[in-house]
Design an enzyme around this catalytic site. Structure first.
Site: not given
Ligand code: F6P
Length: 320
Positions: A21, A55, A102-103, A128, A130, A171-172, A186
């Site tokens: 957006r 819109y 992501g990467d 993640d 990352d 989080g891979r 906690g």
């Molecule tokens: O990169 C985001 C993520 O959710 C990771 O935490 C996870 O390992 C991966 O994507 C899962 O991928 P998919 O949705 O292709 O199963």
């Protein structure tokens, strides 16, 4: 630059819609035409492109996921496929691209810029956290809140039944979500992907705390470290208390984006358009020490590292 396009790629993340957006509206305000590419790089290859108006992005700031859709598209690793994608962009007269992801998405943007001179700007969108060059990625804070809500619920039932609960967090290879969730929830034990764990030591620690009177425990662990269901069986066999593993999985990816993620995404989206208009290309946007920054996307992928947050693990361990 007259026409820009935007796509979301890889795993979706809450706040992606707010970023789209922001890009669309700020680009329109600057007199640019904006095109949405549906379903990531795969949709680009399949020419799934539509012009967007202000819109087109109404009523999405509060919605999780990405209305453009997303996809994983390993075929993009093939240079011939990338050439076809660049041709699709040129056939629409599109002269710059904003990629949110992501990467893997950054690598795609880097290659389009490197090989085809195509101005790309990357926005970090992943739960993640990352991505190098930014303190926070879009979606991370929302996913963290979701994980903590789930941990709180698991605490209720694990305490009622005197059970041990193992919670697997996404989080891979990055444990920011795990460690932050461990502190906020906690939790008694936090297992980070970057450090790994010694099963024997973990079980002995649990045994000794249960011998001292503890009657339930929460263990958080990053995905891909081990088979959590097997770990539950191994703990139960030794400690005696029933042990259950819960994989939070894609639950963490959905839901209403937090205000933090909406604001971060909006700021980054506006900034991306400003960068393109300043003639920047092959850059990725970040927020560092509260300030918006941009880095060379190639440098970010190849050279910049995200250091492991040992201080978070330390805090989690000290507060058990
Ligand atoms: O990169 C985001 C993520 O959710 C990771 O935490 C996870 O390992 C991966 O994507 C899962 O991928 P998919 O949705 O292709 O199963």
């Amino acid at each position: 630059i007259k026409k820009i396009a935007i796509l979301t790629s890889g795993g979706d993340a809450p706040g992606m819609n707010a970023a789209i957006r922001a890009v669309v509206r700020s680009a329109l305000d600057k007199g640019l035409d904006v095109y949405g590419i549906y379903e990531g790089y795969r949709g680009l290859h399949q020419n799934k492109i539509k012009q967007l108006t202000r819109y087109s992005v109404s009523d999405i700031i509060n919605k999780g996921g990405t209305f453009l859709g997303s996809a994983r598209f390993p075929e993009f690793k093939d240079p011939a496929v990338r050439t076809e994608c660049a041709e699709v962009l040129r056939s629409h007269g599109i002269d710059a691209l904003v990629v949110i992801g992501g990467d893997g998405s950054y690598t795609g943007a880097k290659l389009l810029t490197e090989e085809h001179g195509f101005p790309c700007i990357g926005l970090p969108g992943t739960i993640d956290n990352d991505i190098p060059g930014t303190d926070y990625t879009i979606g991370y804070q929302t996913a963290l809140e979701t994980a903590v809500v789930c941990i709180d619920r698991l605490r209720d039932t694990s305490s009622s039944h005197h059970r041990i609960s193992i919670v697997e967090i996404m989080g891979r290879h990055c444990s920011d979500l795990t460690l932050s969730a461990a502190i906020a929830g906690g939790c008694e034990y936090a297992i980070a992907a970057e450090i790994g764990f010694n099963k024997e030591e973990l079980i002995q620690e649990i045994e000794s705390s249960f011998a001292k009177g503890k009657n339930h425990a929460l263990i958080v662990i990053t995905e891909l470290v081990t088979d959590v269901h097997q770990l539950a069986k191994d703990i139960e066999a030794r400690v005696g208390n029933e042990t259950r593993a819960t994989v939070l999985g894609h639950i963490q990816r959905g839901g209403t984006p937090s205000a933090f993620d909406r604001i971060l995404a909006s700021r980054m989206g506006v900034y991306a358009v400003d960068l393109l208009l300043q003639g920047e290309k092959g850059r990725c946007v970040g927020i560092q020490n509260e300030k918006l920054v941009h880095h060379d996307i190639i440098d970010a992928i190849d050279n910049m590292r995200r250091p492991f947050k040992a201080d978070l693990l330390d805090v989690a361990n000290k507060l058990v």
